[in-house]
Design a protein around this motif. Structure first.
Motif, PDB file in Angstrom:
ATOM      1  N   VAL A 138       0.867  -1.181   0.000  1.00  0.00           N
ATOM      2  CA  VAL A 138       0.000   0.000   0.000  1.00  0.00           C
ATOM      3  C   VAL A 138       0.902   1.228   0.000  1.00  0.00           C
ATOM      4  O   VAL A 138       1.665   1.450   0.939  1.00  0.00           O
ATOM      5  CB  VAL A 138      -0.929   0.025   1.228  1.00  0.00           C
ATOM      6  CG1 VAL A 138      -1.732   1.323   1.269  1.00  0.00           C
ATOM      7  CG2 VAL A 138      -1.873  -1.175   1.199  1.00  0.00           C
ATOM      8  N   VAL A 139       0.837   1.999  -1.061  1.00  0.00           N
ATOM      9  CA  VAL A 139       1.730   3.148  -1.213  1.00  0.00           C
ATOM     10  C   VAL A 139       1.401   4.202  -0.162  1.00  0.00           C
ATOM     11  O   VAL A 139       0.259   4.664  -0.065  1.00  0.00           O
ATOM     12  CB  VAL A 139       1.605   3.734  -2.632  1.00  0.00           C
ATOM     13  CG1 VAL A 139       2.397   5.016  -2.759  1.00  0.00           C
ATOM     14  CG2 VAL A 139       2.059   2.713  -3.652  1.00  0.00           C
ATOM     15  N   TYR A 168      -6.753  -5.497 -11.082  1.00  0.00           N
ATOM     16  CA  TYR A 168      -7.238  -4.544 -10.087  1.00  0.00           C
ATOM     17  C   TYR A 168      -6.362  -4.524  -8.840  1.00  0.00           C
ATOM     18  O   TYR A 168      -6.277  -3.494  -8.140  1.00  0.00           O
ATOM     19  CB  TYR A 168      -8.700  -4.834  -9.729  1.00  0.00           C
ATOM     20  CG  TYR A 168      -8.939  -6.057  -8.864  1.00  0.00           C
ATOM     21  CD1 TYR A 168      -8.740  -6.028  -7.490  1.00  0.00           C
ATOM     22  CD2 TYR A 168      -9.401  -7.249  -9.420  1.00  0.00           C
ATOM     23  CE1 TYR A 168      -8.982  -7.141  -6.696  1.00  0.00           C
ATOM     24  CE2 TYR A 168      -9.642  -8.369  -8.649  1.00  0.00           C
ATOM     25  CZ  TYR A 168      -9.437  -8.315  -7.291  1.00  0.00           C
ATOM     26  OH  TYR A 168      -9.672  -9.427  -6.507  1.00  0.00           O
ATOM     27  N   GLN A 169      -5.694  -5.639  -8.541  1.00  0.00           N
ATOM     28  CA  GLN A 169      -4.844  -5.687  -7.354  1.00  0.00           C
ATOM     29  C   GLN A 169      -3.673  -4.710  -7.471  1.00  0.00           C
ATOM     30  O   GLN A 169      -3.219  -4.142  -6.472  1.00  0.00           O
ATOM     31  CB  GLN A 169      -4.332  -7.114  -7.158  1.00  0.00           C
ATOM     32  CG  GLN A 169      -5.429  -8.116  -6.857  1.00  0.00           C
ATOM     33  CD  GLN A 169      -4.975  -9.557  -7.004  1.00  0.00           C
ATOM     34  OE1 GLN A 169      -3.889  -9.838  -7.515  1.00  0.00           O
ATOM     35  NE2 GLN A 169      -5.821 -10.491  -6.579  1.00  0.00           N
ATOM     36  N   ILE A 170      -3.189  -4.501  -8.680  1.00  0.00           N
ATOM     37  CA  ILE A 170      -2.108  -3.537  -8.893  1.00  0.00           C
ATOM     38  C   ILE A 170      -2.651  -2.121  -8.731  1.00  0.00           C
ATOM     39  O   ILE A 170      -2.011  -1.263  -8.113  1.00  0.00           O
ATOM     40  CB  ILE A 170      -1.486  -3.752 -10.284  1.00  0.00           C
ATOM     41  CG1 ILE A 170      -0.881  -5.161 -10.371  1.00  0.00           C
ATOM     42  CG2 ILE A 170      -0.421  -2.695 -10.574  1.00  0.00           C
ATOM     43  CD1 ILE A 170      -0.412  -5.552 -11.755  1.00  0.00           C
ATOM     44  N   CYS A 171      -3.847  -1.870  -9.249  1.00  0.00           N
ATOM     45  CA  CYS A 171      -4.467  -0.554  -9.103  1.00  0.00           C
ATOM     46  C   CYS A 171      -4.730  -0.225  -7.632  1.00  0.00           C
ATOM     47  O   CYS A 171      -4.612   0.933  -7.216  1.00  0.00           O
ATOM     48  CB  CYS A 171      -5.773  -0.496  -9.882  1.00  0.00           C
ATOM     49  SG  CYS A 171      -5.604  -0.872 -11.644  1.00  0.00           S
ATOM     50  N   CYS A 179      -2.417   2.017  -5.077  1.00  0.00           N
ATOM     51  CA  CYS A 179      -2.518   3.477  -4.928  1.00  0.00           C
ATOM     52  C   CYS A 179      -3.943   3.949  -4.740  1.00  0.00           C
ATOM     53  O   CYS A 179      -4.185   4.949  -4.058  1.00  0.00           O
ATOM     54  CB  CYS A 179      -1.924   4.174  -6.151  1.00  0.00           C
ATOM     55  SG  CYS A 179      -0.154   3.962  -6.363  1.00  0.00           S
ATOM     56  N   HIS A 180      -4.903   3.251  -5.347  1.00  0.00           N
ATOM     57  CA  HIS A 180      -6.267   3.765  -5.410  1.00  0.00           C
ATOM     58  C   HIS A 180      -7.196   3.150  -4.367  1.00  0.00           C
ATOM     59  O   HIS A 180      -8.416   3.351  -4.456  1.00  0.00           O
ATOM     60  CB  HIS A 180      -6.830   3.547  -6.811  1.00  0.00           C
ATOM     61  CG  HIS A 180      -6.101   4.320  -7.864  1.00  0.00           C
ATOM     62  ND1 HIS A 180      -6.269   5.670  -8.050  1.00  0.00           N
ATOM     63  CD2 HIS A 180      -5.166   3.937  -8.772  1.00  0.00           C
ATOM     64  CE1 HIS A 180      -5.492   6.093  -9.034  1.00  0.00           C
ATOM     65  NE2 HIS A 180      -4.799   5.060  -9.481  1.00  0.00           N
ATOM     66  N   ALA A 181      -6.627   2.427  -3.418  1.00  0.00           N
ATOM     67  CA  ALA A 181      -7.475   1.843  -2.371  1.00  0.00           C
ATOM     68  C   ALA A 181      -7.154   2.472  -1.016  1.00  0.00           C
ATOM     69  O   ALA A 181      -7.634   3.550  -0.694  1.00  0.00           O
ATOM     70  CB  ALA A 181      -7.307   0.327  -2.346  1.00  0.00           C
ATOM     71  N   ASP A 182      -6.305   1.832  -0.237  1.00  0.00           N
ATOM     72  CA  ASP A 182      -6.079   2.260   1.143  1.00  0.00           C
ATOM     73  C   ASP A 182      -4.965   3.285   1.307  1.00  0.00           C
ATOM     74  O   ASP A 182      -4.662   3.685   2.425  1.00  0.00           O
ATOM     75  CB  ASP A 182      -5.770   1.033   2.006  1.00  0.00           C
ATOM     76  CG  ASP A 182      -6.906   0.024   1.994  1.00  0.00           C
ATOM     77  OD1 ASP A 182      -7.893   0.246   2.706  1.00  0.00           O
ATOM     78  OD2 ASP A 182      -6.813  -0.973   1.248  1.00  0.00           O
ATOM     79  N   SER A 183      -4.316   3.695   0.237  1.00  0.00           N
ATOM     80  CA  SER A 183      -3.227   4.654   0.372  1.00  0.00           C
ATOM     81  C   SER A 183      -3.755   6.003   0.845  1.00  0.00           C
ATOM     82  O   SER A 183      -4.854   6.417   0.463  1.00  0.00           O
ATOM     83  CB  SER A 183      -2.501   4.820  -0.971  1.00  0.00           C
ATOM     84  OG  SER A 183      -3.373   5.342  -1.944  1.00  0.00           O
ATOM     85  N   ARG A 240     -11.193  -0.070  -3.414  1.00  0.00           N
ATOM     86  CA  ARG A 240     -11.312  -1.445  -2.913  1.00  0.00           C
ATOM     87  C   ARG A 240     -12.651  -1.629  -2.208  1.00  0.00           C
ATOM     88  O   ARG A 240     -13.321  -2.670  -2.374  1.00  0.00           O
ATOM     89  CB  ARG A 240     -10.154  -1.767  -1.957  1.00  0.00           C
ATOM     90  CG  ARG A 240     -10.182  -3.186  -1.400  1.00  0.00           C
ATOM     91  CD  ARG A 240      -8.986  -3.451  -0.502  1.00  0.00           C
ATOM     92  NE  ARG A 240      -8.999  -2.637   0.699  1.00  0.00           N
ATOM     93  CZ  ARG A 240      -9.710  -2.916   1.799  1.00  0.00           C
ATOM     94  NH1 ARG A 240     -10.483  -4.000   1.828  1.00  0.00           N
ATOM     95  NH2 ARG A 240      -9.649  -2.134   2.851  1.00  0.00           N
ATOM     96  N   LEU A 241     -13.047  -0.642  -1.441  1.00  0.00           N
ATOM     97  CA  LEU A 241     -14.334  -0.712  -0.752  1.00  0.00           C
ATOM     98  C   LEU A 241     -15.490  -0.556  -1.738  1.00  0.00           C
ATOM     99  O   LEU A 241     -16.552  -1.149  -1.556  1.00  0.00           O
ATOM    100  CB  LEU A 241     -14.413   0.382   0.317  1.00  0.00           C
ATOM    101  CG  LEU A 241     -13.369   0.316   1.436  1.00  0.00           C
ATOM    102  CD1 LEU A 241     -13.580   1.439   2.435  1.00  0.00           C
ATOM    103  CD2 LEU A 241     -13.397  -1.038   2.140  1.00  0.00           C
TER     104      LEU A 241
END
Length: 586
Positions: free
Chosen positions: A308-309, A356-359, A362-366, A384-385
């Motif tokens: 997670v970035v 989507y796991q790569i996306c 940055c685009h989920a919990d970061s 992610r949510l």
């Protein structure tokens, strides 16, 4: 001090240790005598070996060393991913540096009180690739203990016990300059002990995972001659022949950590991926209006950073592993091979098995993500949510969608069904690439449409409906079905008559189960509150009442819905509103 000729026994000994096919020192740049073939040579000194060796009055260094130790303090190589800890140069390396660090004159030798005069007024080794200086942080690490433990801990290194060929450690088990260079033999160029075609020398020690199938190992692409030269210091002419040298430089590297050719990470990719070597011009995509901003940061990305970035950035390496990248499609496309990701639960997945796991890195919990582009009743920036399959509704990225009745999927260009899943790149991609029906490079590098959309998607009201206005939606959802009111009897009236954008009612990603529910947020309903406001009774809500039926409490475009019903309550051909007050009806 009297200058001595080289003792015949030294010459014999040197001949014995050199390979039979070796090119003699006399024909190499290490011949600094007046007969030397290079531009750096003595004005009159005829002895060849004297610049390094002497039979008498030698320094206490093997082999009969004729130069003093530099006495310099060096800055060794270091990296956040290094396991070895190189210190000050030792052994053969400090001997090499007595010329190559540029602090001692080339003609300054122990066997003579007077330095040998060099032509052209040269004293120390001139500025260029051979002058390493005292800062060795941009050079391959030397003088460290290369042990089996180190190889095991670091990974992707061979066990030193296998180094029984041309590449050898010194008697103390240390990696030295002489592990890669034989100063007496320039047969392979740059005095390399092994010809480095296809990085054979590099791969004697380094064994990168997935390298055998990597495009950087297999591609026979060549440079088309349009500047800049992608391989300015290499005589090799294809991607596969240059191999490691496509991105790395063992000496005087621009990107010191990991010895990259350039300090700016993306520059190591742009030298080939500008259509002058690789077929597609990916770098031009980053000049488009909407793009992944790879030039905004330098040195922030680290290979060992958390999945997670935490520090917002994006580099080519975040999505592509240059040691494993390859062509090919599939559940996980070849260009995304062997890249870390974040799974649906928020934990690391290494390697990622779905795009989507790569996306999600940055685009989920970061932290530090920008605010949503649309002001919605329910705000969420964690995709992610939004894609969680437990949600009341979501686009089918993590898994197939919940709604088993989606008439608009029938006859749409994408050929999807309710059991299909999609990738992030089906919507976020190059607007001139294959997913847009073009010939440009694939992938979410850049697009004319914000946010990095493959097709146009107008989000603001009022907006005239057209095939191009909602091209993104109509690629998967049949325009004929939508405007024919097959799933919602008032679609045409809203989209065409009232010129309401799809975005006014629908959230493109999904509504988290932690914020919404299956009654109010099915069918991706999450109102744009800059357009939609509460009804005259203060309620802002959509309620699902069954298949193709529901009711809305809201005020929109001057119309009061308090509520408006459709389907089972209002008939499939239209709707019915109650408590309209002065607002009028639909």
């Amino acid at each position: 001090m009297k200058r001595h000729a080289i003792h015949p026994l030294i010459v014999v000994a040197m001949a014995l240790v050199m390979p039979a096919a070796a090119a003699p020192v006399s024909s190499s740049k290490h011949n600094l005598s007046v007969s030397g073939p290079g531009t750096i040579k003595a004005t009159s000194e005829s002895q060849i070996c004297v610049f390094c060796h002497t039979p008498h009055s030698a320094a206490p260094n093997s082999p009969l060393w004729n130069r003093r130790s530099p006495g310099s303090t060096y800055t060794p190589y270091s990296s956040t991913t290094a396991v070895a800890t190189p210190g000050q140069p030792t052994g053969a390396s400090i001997l090499c540096l007595s010329c190559h660090d540029g602090t001692i004159a080339l003609g300054e030798i122990l066997s003579s009180a007077t330095p040998i005069s060099m032509s052209g007024g040269v004293t120390t080794i001139p500025t260029g690739p051979g002058r390493l200086g005292t800062d060795l942080s941009d050079d391959h690490p030397i003088s460290f203990n290369y042990t089996a433990s180190l190889a095991s801990q670091r990974g992707e290194l061979v066990n030193p016990a296998t180094l029984t060929g041309a590449v050898k450690l010194d008697r103390n088990g240390q990696m030295q300059c002489t592990s890669c260079h034989n100063p007496h033999d320039d047969t392979n160029g740059k005095f390399l002990v092994v010809a480095n075609v296809r990085s054979a020398l590099c791969q004697t020690c380094h064994v990168k995972n997935n390298w055998v199938q990597s495009a950087h190992n297999t591609s026979n692409a060549t440079w088309n001659g349009v500047p800049p030269d992608p391989w300015p210091t290499s005589p090799l002419t294809t991607v596969s022949a240059n191999a490691c040298l496509n991105c790395h430089k063992p000496h005087t590297a621009g990107g010191r950590q990991r010895l990259l050719n350039f300090a700016a990470e993306e520059s190591n990719c742009s030298s080939c991926h500008n259509a002058h070597v690789a077929q597609k011009d990916i770098m031009t995509e980053f000049n488009k209006f909407s793009r992944h901003p790879i030039t905004s940061t330098t040195g922030v990305h680290q290979p060992n950073e958390p999945a997670v970035v935490s520090a917002r950035h994006v580099e080519c390496y975040d999505c592509h592993n240059p040691h494993a990248v390859r062509a090919g499609a599939g559940t996980l496309p070849g260009p995304l091979t062997s890249v870390r990701g974040v799974g649906a639960t928020g934990s690391e997945v290494n390697p990622a098995t779905r795009e989507y796991q790569i996306c999600f890195r940055c685009h989920a919990d970061s932290p530090g993500k920008p605010a949503p582009r649309t002001t919605r009743q329910i705000a969420q920036t964690n995709v992610r949510l939004e894609f969680d399959t437990a949600n009341p509704s979501y686009h089918p990225v993590e898994g197939p969608g919940k709604n088993s009745n989606v008439p608009s999927l029938s006859g749409a260009p994408a050929g999807l069904s309710t059991s299909s899943t999609i990738n992030c790149s089906d919507c976020h991609n190059n607007d001139t690439g294959p997913k847009a029906g073009g010939v440009g490079p694939n992938g979410p590098h850049g697009s004319a449409y914000t946010p990095l959309l493959v097709r146009q998607y107008l989000t603001q009201d009022p907006n005239t409906e057209s095939n191009s206005a909602y091209a993104l939606c109509y690629n998967c959802h049949s325009r004929t079905s939508i405007l024919g009111n097959q799933s919602f009897p008032l679609h045409n009236k809203h989209v065409v008559g009232e010129r309401a954008a799809c975005n006014t009612c629908h959230e493109p990603h999904g509504i988290s189960i932690t914020q919404g529910n299956s009654v109010n947020n099915s069918k991706l309903i999450n109102f744009n509150t800059s357009v939609v406001s509460p009804s005259s009774s203060g309620i802002l809500r959509f309620e699902s009442t069954g298949t193709f039926s529901g009711r809305c409490y809201l005020s929109c475009h001057g119309q009061n819905h308090n509520p408006c019903t459709y389907g089972a309550g209002g008939g499939m051909g239209g709707g019915m509103c109650g408590g309209m007050g002065g607002g009028g009806g639909m």
